[in-house]
Scaffold this active site. Structure first.
Site, short mmCIF file in Angstrom:
data_model
loop_
_atom_site.label_atom_id
_atom_site.label_comp_id
_atom_site.label_asym_id
_atom_site.label_seq_id
_atom_site.Cartn_x
_atom_site.Cartn_y
_atom_site.Cartn_z
N TYR A 11 0.87 -1.06 0.07
CA TYR A 11 0.12 0.20 -0.11
C TYR A 11 1.02 1.28 0.08
O TYR A 11 0.88 2.03 -0.91
CB TYR A 11 -0.97 -0.01 1.07
CG TYR A 11 -1.82 1.24 1.52
CD1 TYR A 11 -2.50 2.07 0.61
CD2 TYR A 11 -2.05 1.60 2.71
CE1 TYR A 11 -2.96 2.94 0.95
CE2 TYR A 11 -2.57 2.77 3.11
CZ TYR A 11 -3.29 3.30 1.99
OH TYR A 11 -4.10 4.73 2.48
N ASP A 31 9.86 -7.80 -3.31
CA ASP A 31 8.57 -8.01 -2.67
C ASP A 31 8.11 -9.63 -2.85
O ASP A 31 8.14 -9.98 -3.99
CB ASP A 31 7.52 -6.94 -3.40
CG ASP A 31 6.32 -7.01 -2.38
OD1 ASP A 31 5.80 -5.71 -2.12
OD2 ASP A 31 5.56 -7.78 -2.06
N PHE A 73 9.60 -1.16 3.55
CA PHE A 73 8.24 -1.07 3.71
C PHE A 73 7.82 -2.38 4.35
O PHE A 73 6.79 -2.56 4.94
CB PHE A 73 7.42 -0.78 2.69
CG PHE A 73 7.55 0.71 2.31
CD1 PHE A 73 6.96 1.90 2.69
CD2 PHE A 73 8.70 1.29 1.22
CE1 PHE A 73 7.44 3.36 2.32
CE2 PHE A 73 9.12 2.37 0.84
CZ PHE A 73 8.19 3.59 1.36
N THR A 117 6.22 3.90 13.17
CA THR A 117 5.19 3.66 13.60
C THR A 117 4.94 4.63 15.01
O THR A 117 5.77 4.83 15.88
CB THR A 117 4.51 2.17 13.91
OG1 THR A 117 3.18 2.65 14.59
CG2 THR A 117 5.45 1.51 14.97
N TYR A 141 4.07 -5.30 17.66
CA TYR A 141 4.34 -4.62 16.36
C TYR A 141 5.07 -3.59 16.66
O TYR A 141 6.20 -3.47 16.21
CB TYR A 141 3.10 -4.31 15.53
CG TYR A 141 3.10 -3.33 14.57
CD1 TYR A 141 4.06 -3.65 13.51
CD2 TYR A 141 2.75 -1.98 14.70
CE1 TYR A 141 4.13 -2.73 12.46
CE2 TYR A 141 2.87 -1.05 13.69
CZ TYR A 141 3.65 -1.33 12.69
OH TYR A 141 3.73 -0.39 11.63
#
Ligand code: UDP
Length: 328
Positions: A11, A31, A73, A117, A141
């Site tokens: 995304y 990926d 990512f 994050t 996380y």
């Protein structure tokens, strides 16, 4: 400059790839397509289908490409899932990052940008939350991202790898070509838009008894294109800096109920709601203080309002009602 992008079919990664290509960079995407979408790949980027756990393929690929910069990512990213499967996050996210950092050093890359994050800040002393706020990860996380920030610290001290840790608040919105398509979908805006598309009867509001003006959680939604421009600016700044830490958000908080209201205005649909209990791991309020990146890098979000973010998402989701499987 050559940039190696892990998770460039995902995304946020795919939007960053398009942005970097438009800015004249040469990009290779690595990926596994475990979460990413082949349709999201840029035709102008080289692509290698591979897992970060496959050290040999990863390192051979990186050596061959000889990137100057890395953007990382690819990761497990769900707070709730991480509470259920802590060692998937603490283990795989961390080991995959080690593999990538080693590959970066071996292949001669000098700059590394980490997707970090807001989940690093579970007990903020000040809101909005600045990058100097005390780090208290809110979940396995968040802890895994903190581990990776620390790995990068030591890669910098011992091997001279320069890095930027970009702590995203709530990534949202779509570009004309690229959108948000997770299976299963757990994020608020795409779920609301599924109601507007008639694919879901209602949106459940997780908690209406928080200490916020309307009782629902407040979050800072930042457009994926704005995140992409922050990546480019940080990469460029690493020409002269060793370590950068930035919090990325709009600086405005919107409650779950306010996001639903914005979506009603944008879509013209009534979007029925149902009150549900709190979701594990959700703090009441997360709002970023992004003044440091604005001051130091001249970053300015191009989508400052929740309407503009939801509008961009609605434009993509109404054209792709089944996500990338819609095939247009
Ligand atoms: N949320 C909600 N209903 C949903 C999905 C999310 O009320 O069906 C809330 C969630 O509790 C949080 C906010 O919306 O307060 C944003 O959640 P999301 O999963 O989009 O992002 P996160 O904050 O977990 O990164």
């Amino acid at each position: 400059m050559r940039i190696f992008v892990s998770g460039g079919a995902g995304y946020i990664g795919s939007v960053a790839v398009d942005h970097m290509i438009a800015a004249g960079y040469e990009v290779m995407v690595y990926d596994s397509l475990y979460m990413g979408h082949r349709e999201a790949l840029s035709a102008q980027a080289e692509f290698v289908e591979g897992d970060l756990a496959d050290r040999r393929l990863l390192h051979d690929t990186m050596r061959g490409f000889a990137p100057e910069g890395i953007m990382h990512f690819a990761s497990h990213t769900l707070v709730g899932e991480s509470v259920e499967k802590p060692f998937l996050y603490l283990g795989e996210n961390t080991q995959n990052a080690i593999n990538l950092i080693e590959g970066a050093i071996e292949s001669g890359a000098k700059r590394f940008i980490l997707s970090s994050t807001a989940n690093l800040f579970d007990e903020p002393e000040r809101i909005p939350i600045g990058p100097e706020e005390r780090i208290v990860p809110g979940s396995p996380y968040g802890e895994s991202k903190y581990f990776i920030e620390r790995l990068l610290h030591w890669a910098n001290v011992t091997k001279g790898l320069r890095f930027a840790a970009l702590r995203y608040f709530n990534a949202a919105g779509c570009t004309e070509r690229l959108g948000e398509d997770h299976t299963p979908e757990t994020h608020l805006i795409p779920l609301i838009l599924q109601v507007a598309l008639g694919q879901r009867e209602e949106i459940r509001v997780f908690g209406n008894d928080y200490d916020t003006p309307d009782g629902s959680c407040v979050r800072d939604y930042v457009h994926v294109e704005d995140l992409a421009s922050a990546h480019r600016l940080a990469l460029e700044k690493l020409e002269t800096e060793e370590r950068l830490f930035y919090n990325l958000g709009n600086g405005n908080g919107f409650s779950v109920l306010e996001v639903i209201e914005a979506a009603r205005r944008v879509t013209g649909h009534s979007i029925p709601t149902a009150m549900a209990g709190r979701r594990a791991g959700d703090p009441a309020v997360l709002i970023a203080d992004s003044s440091k990146i604005k001051r130091e890098l001249g970053w300015e979000p191009r989508y400052p309002t929740i309407e503009s973010i939801v509008e961009s998402a609605w434009a993509w989701h109404s054209k792709h009602p089944d996500g990338y499987a819609s095939g247009c």
